[in-house]
Design an enzyme around this catalytic site. Structure first.
Site, PDB file in Angstrom:
ATOM      1  N   ASP A 446      -4.734   0.293  29.612  1.00  0.00           N
ATOM      2  CA  ASP A 446      -4.331   0.395  28.207  1.00  0.00           C
ATOM      3  C   ASP A 446      -3.047  -0.411  27.993  1.00  0.00           C
ATOM      4  O   ASP A 446      -2.420  -0.867  28.950  1.00  0.00           O
ATOM      5  CB  ASP A 446      -4.107   1.880  27.888  1.00  0.00           C
ATOM      6  CG  ASP A 446      -3.901   2.139  26.406  1.00  0.00           C
ATOM      7  OD1 ASP A 446      -4.292   1.292  25.589  1.00  0.00           O
ATOM      8  OD2 ASP A 446      -3.350   3.199  26.071  1.00  0.00           O
ATOM      9  N   GLU A 449      -2.027  -5.583  25.808  1.00  0.00           N
ATOM     10  CA  GLU A 449      -1.793  -6.749  24.956  1.00  0.00           C
ATOM     11  C   GLU A 449      -0.367  -7.278  25.180  1.00  0.00           C
ATOM     12  O   GLU A 449      -0.085  -8.431  24.856  1.00  0.00           O
ATOM     13  CB  GLU A 449      -1.949  -6.379  23.469  1.00  0.00           C
ATOM     14  CG  GLU A 449      -3.285  -5.748  23.129  1.00  0.00           C
ATOM     15  CD  GLU A 449      -3.333  -4.273  23.490  1.00  0.00           C
ATOM     16  OE1 GLU A 449      -4.446  -3.729  23.595  1.00  0.00           O
ATOM     17  OE2 GLU A 449      -2.255  -3.654  23.682  1.00  0.00           O
ATOM     18  N   ASP A 524      -7.019   2.945  18.724  1.00  0.00           N
ATOM     19  CA  ASP A 524      -6.499   4.130  18.029  1.00  0.00           C
ATOM     20  C   ASP A 524      -7.028   4.200  16.601  1.00  0.00           C
ATOM     21  O   ASP A 524      -6.420   3.684  15.665  1.00  0.00           O
ATOM     22  CB  ASP A 524      -4.970   4.093  18.012  1.00  0.00           C
ATOM     23  CG  ASP A 524      -4.384   4.213  19.398  1.00  0.00           C
ATOM     24  OD1 ASP A 524      -5.141   4.520  20.336  1.00  0.00           O
ATOM     25  OD2 ASP A 524      -3.177   3.997  19.555  1.00  0.00           O
TER      26      ASP A 524
END
Length: 882
Positions: A446, A449, A524
């Site tokens: 996770d 980025e 999300d």
């Protein structure tokens, strides 16, 4: 620390590019294009040409004076057009990260202009033709079979775009498009308007930690590819265009044109010819990498939450699912298991190792699995072994010669540089060490980025400077959008090396080729009806991107969903390829057993999922072999039916299982689009929808009910379900066979792939896999079905049998008789075989005068071995044919 100007330079430029996107903006103010000065065949069978700028200017920097054009038909159905600086190497997606053919090196002597320049020239392949104009240079790609232009960069006063521009930090090129082209792709983007691209919406591609609640904006992944579907004279043709470039870019689609504006790199276009949507993804994934084989258990249901504060909570979650009799295969931990949010650690207080190992031993014996999160930010802490070993091995991204310092969950962090081979080796060793500490079954990567969130924040918060340097001097400016991809490759290698098992990885950030290694979830999302609707489009897009194992957080990540929404969401999410409930730390609990009505919906919808697991697993095999998406838009199976080109509220699993969910509050019925043919309801197979030319139908959909229909001419392998995939996998098989309702003749096919699902490879020929083709026909009052088995040894070793066959849509109302299996009448076998039939009923308003009646015939009590060829037949009574 970095200066604000450096950190946000790339993002600021992207914002500037978006501002350029007014429909009246013309590239004529930026450049006059290039002229082709020479072209000749290259030794590798391609063509090399040289382009010279026509008129220099300083807008967005200086033009690159001379460009090198490289054109090659790489396969019968794939064309590559590569344009770069003729004199020096520019940044490209690393060839070792995304393996593909390399063009000849640049920097060789530049050819002279021809004495008699040719105005238009063509380079033809089997399926596609490349043509060009010399001055100003433009090119077009056409389909040979019908001469249709697929891509055309030629500018005209009416085109709305200008000539090609190529500067160091600004590249622009456009193509004209017909008005009736339907475009899909260009992600990752939460498309509120559905899967079909909408003119004049911004499509920015730059991986960002921006919540998926933000609609029509760039999100976690970068996939600069689109599929173009056109209906030409009643015949569908699909193709795809990939611009393989990892730099930030805006793609502006005006309806009749499409413009790329890119802040670096090269133009590296790949055109795949199709012509069917399935052909397109086959050809595309043959280039970027076939989707990863997934373990069988990963197709079960997953439960996660950020906020399972200690081990007793997840123990209770597992127990509660069992008590509620809701299927569950995988329990997850967000960062709650970590010691102070540090990767590859356990909290000695909340998740003491001895107790966790006892828990994992218990669930592993049941067949359940355990997956945990991992973020790339490595906490700067001199007592932290992972950090110490990282520093010793010099694995971190640098800024001014030192590891770049940022702030994420553990506080101060450094980011591993996965373009560095040393980092890949170190990362694999850390995964191995952690697996010895905790026998995890997969990793969830996770926050990968590593960039700004698009809101004002302290410098370095969750981000990295665009001027930071990777291995071999590669700038973050160029490599930013491949960070998550490079981490995925390293994680896959690390997991594979531990026990040689098939890795399971879930990654938030993705790039072209990520599907070869990982699954994806859509980030999300919100517990809202709109997020539920948008999840379908995002899921379908990722199937086109070559990442078929995809799903959204069921019931929404935050805020808490209503009870009704969670009911409806599990009725959709039970049919996502990747099916997981996940919630935020700050939201009230939303496991599926928290509400009685949601538990009912879950038992119903997940109950069906666990019955069709053999079908889903076979689709995973097909995806691995051909790239075929698991979840697909309707137009994949019905490309001739233009009515479904924009359909974003329904989807197919495979070619023929259609999900038509309720997506709005307060609704107890759903309007569903039925492409032409016969469709049978999976929860009551006597219910049929028949539409000769396709139609919209209003279906009843009470709260705990989901509409799932199976199309004609299909053989669907099912098992009898269970509360865990390991158990469900041992149950007998049922075959559901569908013919067009009331047809006197018909033919149906189906497939089944079975293997030892933790083997690294998903393939035949290893002695631990079996593949079965099923066939069925009806004609002259006789129903026949048979199988052809490849490598049946594995299936035979498991003792799998077919216990029931259900044949839908048979003409007439008579009874089945003279049942034979492998040439012998079953009456002589002394077996307790039951044969029954029920008449189909049609949804209100669909019975047409003169339609033949049809029946469903079920044969139970069979003991047909899956691992051996079989044939079965019976005679049908045709009484009541009218």
């Amino acid at each position: 620390m970095d200066s604000p100007k450096t950190v946000f330079s790339c993002l600021s430029l992207l914002v500037a590019l978006i501002l350029c996107f007014s429909p009246t903006h013309s590239s004529n103010t930026i450049g006059k294009g290039y002229r082709l000065i020479s072209i000749e065949e290259s030794p590798d069978g391609g063509f090399i040409g040289y382009l010279q700028v026509k008129q220099k200017n300083k807008i967005y920097g200086s033009d690159i004076t001379t460009l090198r054009l490289y054109v090659k038909h790489e396969t019968d159905n794939r064309l590559r057009v590569h344009i770069t600086d003729a004199k020096k190497q520019r940044w490209e997606v690393p060839y070792n990260l995304l393996p593909r053919d390399q063009p000849p090196p640049v920097g060789k002597a530049i050819g002279k202009s021809r004495k008699t320049p040719i105005t238009v020239q063509e380079i033809s392949g089997s399926e596609l033709t490349f043509s060009y104009t010399t001055d100003p240079f433009s090119f077009a790609v056409k389909r040979r079979s019908n001469g249709q232009t697929l891509f055309n960069t030629s500018s005209s006063p009416n085109s709305g775009f200008g000539e090609m521009v190529f500067k160091d930090q600004y590249l622009e090129i456009s193509t004209s498009l017909p008005k009736d082209a339907s475009l899909y792709g260009l992600g990752e983007n939460s498309q509120a308007n559905g899967i079909k691209l909408v003119p004049n919406e911004p499509y920015t591609l730059y991986t960002e930690d921006v919540s998926a609640i933000n609609l029509n904006t760039d999100l976690y992944g970068s996939h600069p590819v689109y599929m173009d579907l056109r209906n030409v004279g009643g015949k569908p043709y699909a193709h795809a265009v990939l611009l393989l470039n990892s730099n930030g870019m805006d793609v502006f689609y005006r309806g009749t044109s499409l413009t790329y504006k890119v802040i670096g790199g090269v133009f590296d276009f790949y055109f795949v010819a199709g012509p069917s949507p399935l052909d397109v993804v086959d050809q595309y994934t043959s280039l970027i990498g076939r989707p990863a084989p997934m373990p069988y258990w990963s197709l079960g249901f997953h439960q996660c939450r950020w906020g399972y504060r200690n081990l007793s909570v997840i123990e209770d979650v597992v127990d509660s699912y069992q008590k509620a009799k809701i299927p569950l295969d995988v329990i997850w931990n967000d960062d709650d298991h970590m010691d102070a949010k540090k990767d590859f650690t356990l909290s000695p207080i909340s998740y003491p190792r001895a107790k966790l190992l006892n828990f994992l031993d218990k669930i592993h014996k049941m067949g359940m699995k355990y997956v945990v999160i991992n973020d790339p930010g490595i906490g700067v802490n001199s007592s932290y072994g992972v950090y110490q070993r990282g520093m010793a091995n010099d694995v971190f991204i640098k800024y001014e010669g030192k590891p770049f310092l940022a702030q994420v969950w553990p506080g101060a962090v450094h980011f591993p540089d996965f373009l560095n081979p040393k980092t890949v080796a170190w990362w694999g060793e850390e995964i191995r060490r952690f697996h010895e500490l905790v026998p995890i079954d997969g990793l969830w990567i996770d926050m990968n980025e590593i960039n700004a969130t698009g809101v004002q924040a302290p410098i370095g918060f969750k981000t990295i400077a665009t001027s930071a340097l990777h291995y071999n001097g590669v700038r973050e400016y160029d490599a930013h959008s491949i960070y998550g991809f490079s981490e995925t490759v390293a994680t896959h290698k690390g997991l594979l090396s531990i026990e040689g098992k098939r890795p399971f990885i879930l990654s938030r950030s993705t790039f072209v080729g990520s599907g070869k290694y990982a699954a994806h979830w859509t980030g999300d999302n919100q517990g809202t009806w709109q997020s539920l609707q948008v999840s379908i489009s995002t899921m379908l897009n990722f199937g086109i991107f070559g990442v078929p194992m995809v799903g959204a957080d069921i019931c929404g990540f935050y805020p808490q969903p209503t009870e009704e929404l969670c009911n409806r969401w599990i009725e959709v999410g039970a049919f996502y390829p990747f099916s997981r409930d996940h919630a935020n730390y700050y939201s009230p609990r939303q496991e599926l057993y928290q509400w009685d009505t949601v538990a009912n919906s879950a038992r119903n919808a997940l109950g069906m999922r666990y019955k069709i697991l053999p079908y889903l697993y076979t689709l995973n095999y097909e995806a691995h072999m051909t790239g075929a998406p698991i979840a697909r838009p309707l137009f994949f199976s019905f490309p001739e039916y233009t009515e479904c080109y924009a359909s974003s509220r329904q989807f197919l699993l495979g070619s023929s299982l259609m999900i038509s969910p309720v997506l709005e509050q307060g609704k107890t019925e759903v309007e569903a689009l039925f492409p032409p043919g016969s469709w049978y309801h999976m929860f009551d197979m006597t219910q049929a929808v028949v539409s000769k030319s396709g139609k919209r139908v209003t279906l009843p959909a009470p709260l705990n009910f989901v509409n799932v229909h199976l199309y004609q001419n299909t053989i669907l392998p099912m098992q009898q379900g269970g509360l865990i995939s390991k158990e469900a996998r041992t149950t007998p098989f049922d075959l559901v066979i569908t013919f067009p309702a009331g047809a006197s003749e018909g033919y149906a096919t189906g497939k089944l792939y079975l293997d030892e699902d933790e083997l690294p490879e998903m393939k035949l020929g290893n002695g631990q896999s079996t593949y079965v083709d099923f066939y069925a026909s009806v004609g002259n009052g006789t129903v026949k079905m048979w199988s052809q088995v490849k490598e049946g040894k594995f299936a035979l070793s498991k003792g799998w049998v077919i216990e029931k066959v259900s044949v839908l849509g048979l003409r007439g109302a008579g009874q089945a008789s003279e049942v034979e299996i492998n040439g012998s009448p079953v009456a002589n076998e002394g077996k307790k075989i039951e044969v029954s039939s029920k008449e189909h009923t049609y949804v209100v308003g669909l019975e047409e005068e003169g339609e033949n009646k049809s029946v469903m015939v079920e044969v139970k009590g069979l003991e047909i071995l899956v691992g051996k060829d079989f044939n079965m037949s019976w005679k049908m009574g045709i009484s009541g044919a009218n």
